[in-house]
Design a protein around this motif. Structure first.
Motif, mmCIF file in Angstrom:
data_model
loop_
_atom_site.group_PDB
_atom_site.id
_atom_site.type_symbol
_atom_site.label_atom_id
_atom_site.label_comp_id
_atom_site.label_asym_id
_atom_site.label_seq_id
_atom_site.Cartn_x
_atom_site.Cartn_y
_atom_site.Cartn_z
ATOM 1 N N PRO A 87 1.390 6.089 -2.102
ATOM 2 C CA PRO A 87 0.582 5.908 -0.896
ATOM 3 C C PRO A 87 1.429 5.311 0.219
ATOM 4 N N GLY A 88 1.236 5.799 1.432
ATOM 5 C CA GLY A 88 2.027 5.293 2.547
ATOM 6 C C GLY A 88 1.931 6.189 3.749
ATOM 7 N N GLY A 89 2.623 5.798 4.817
ATOM 8 C CA GLY A 89 2.589 6.585 6.038
ATOM 9 C C GLY A 89 3.359 5.911 7.155
ATOM 10 N N GLU A 104 -1.765 1.550 4.747
ATOM 11 C CA GLU A 104 -1.865 2.945 4.354
ATOM 12 C C GLU A 104 -2.506 3.096 2.970
ATOM 13 N N ALA A 105 -2.146 2.206 2.049
ATOM 14 C CA ALA A 105 -2.739 2.265 0.710
ATOM 15 C C ALA A 105 -4.240 1.989 0.769
ATOM 16 N N GLN A 106 -4.634 1.092 1.645
ATOM 17 C CA GLN A 106 -6.064 0.814 1.787
ATOM 18 C C GLN A 106 -6.790 2.008 2.400
ATOM 19 N N GLU A 107 -6.172 2.631 3.412
ATOM 20 C CA GLU A 107 -6.800 3.777 4.064
ATOM 21 C C GLU A 107 -6.865 4.995 3.147
ATOM 22 N N LEU A 111 -7.310 0.686 -1.691
ATOM 23 C CA LEU A 111 -6.700 -0.450 -2.380
ATOM 24 C C LEU A 111 -6.818 -1.705 -1.517
ATOM 25 N N SER A 112 -7.396 -2.760 -2.053
ATOM 26 C CA SER A 112 -7.531 -4.019 -1.318
ATOM 27 C C SER A 112 -6.197 -4.756 -1.289
ATOM 28 N N PRO A 113 -5.688 -5.097 -0.108
ATOM 29 C CA PRO A 113 -4.421 -5.832 -0.030
ATOM 30 C C PRO A 113 -4.460 -7.174 -0.747
ATOM 31 N N GLU A 150 -10.695 9.895 -4.834
ATOM 32 C CA GLU A 150 -10.201 10.866 -3.865
ATOM 33 C C GLU A 150 -10.591 10.392 -2.475
ATOM 34 N N SER A 151 -9.939 10.986 -1.462
ATOM 35 C CA SER A 151 -10.247 10.636 -0.082
ATOM 36 C C SER A 151 -9.881 11.813 0.808
ATOM 37 N N ALA A 152 -9.946 11.615 2.126
ATOM 38 C CA ALA A 152 -9.630 12.695 3.053
ATOM 39 C C ALA A 152 -8.188 13.164 2.914
#
Length: 222
Positions: A87-89, A104-107, A111-113, A150-152
């Motif tokens: 996960p990242g961006g 990015e991981a949360q979005e 994932l809660s930081p 899953e997500s967008a």
């Protein structure tokens, strides 16, 4: 037959200290770099005018064994569609690299930081197709994280034992056509998926460091 190193959570804890010393970086990345990119200039971020991105390399115990988390990107995305990745961006203005990876991981996967602890970073990698300089941020969680299925952006989430990437039967090289040219691509098999490119190179460095820590432990205990 050579036995595989035994990974346990004690080894992962020692990673905290190891990440703040010189890392194998390019040496490790070259072992999993496609033949079209197997040169220092194609991998090093130094001297590149690139967009900056960060990914989260999350390590956690599951069923008594250290695991990591990978995502399968949806096919409609503009960059690296359908690929397996961390996960990242892209980094936003004013963010640290660690903040980018956590945001990015949360979005992407919810994932809660607050449930993870950042302990350092692996070596950055330049990714020519998207002109990103990718900075892997390493974090620990005390248990398997609660994430979205899953997500967008994410088709699914994979929880993979780190020992999986140490086994030679899960590593291979395939001949692909990339950008209308034949390329030999080293990869990890995480059935039914194939992990290659920057993600495989990040994993290669992580596994090289963990193998080193295991060997030092075995030597000390001998």
């Amino acid at each position: 037959m050579t036995s595989l190193p035994t990974l346990n959570w004690a080894t992962i804890e020692r990673l905290r200290t190891r990440l703040h010393h010189p890392l194998p970086g390019l040496q490790a990345h070259l072992t999993m770099a496609p033949s079209s990119r197997a040169t220092p200039d194609s991998l090093l971020v130094e001297g590149k005018t690139c967009r900056v991105a960060a990914v989260l390399v999350l390590l956690f115990p599951k069923n008594g064994h250290p695991h990591t988390l990978l995502t399968v990107r949806r096919g409609h995305l503009s960059h690296h569609a359908g690929q397996v990745s961390f996960p990242g961006g892209r980094r936003e203005d004013g963010e640290t690299l660690a903040q980018t990876a956590l945001r990015e991981a949360q979005e992407e996967i919810g994932l809660s930081p607050d449930t993870v602890e950042l302990i350092g970073a692996l070596s950055p990698i330049y990714v020519p197709p998207s002109n990103f300089c990718v900075y892997p941020q390493v974090a620990l969680a005390t248990e398997a994280p609660h994430v979205l299925a899953e997500s967008a952006e994410v088709q699914c989430v994979l929880f993979v034992p780190l020992a999986h990437f140490l086994s030679p039967r899960h590593v291979g090289i395939e001949r692909w056509n990339l950008h209308d040219a034949p390329v030999h691509v080293p990869l990890y098999y995480v059935e039914p998926y194939k992990v290659w490119g920057a993600t495989a190179m990040i994993l290669a460095e992580l596994m090289m460091v963990l193998r080193e820590l295991c060997l030092k432990t075995n030597s000390t205990n001998a």
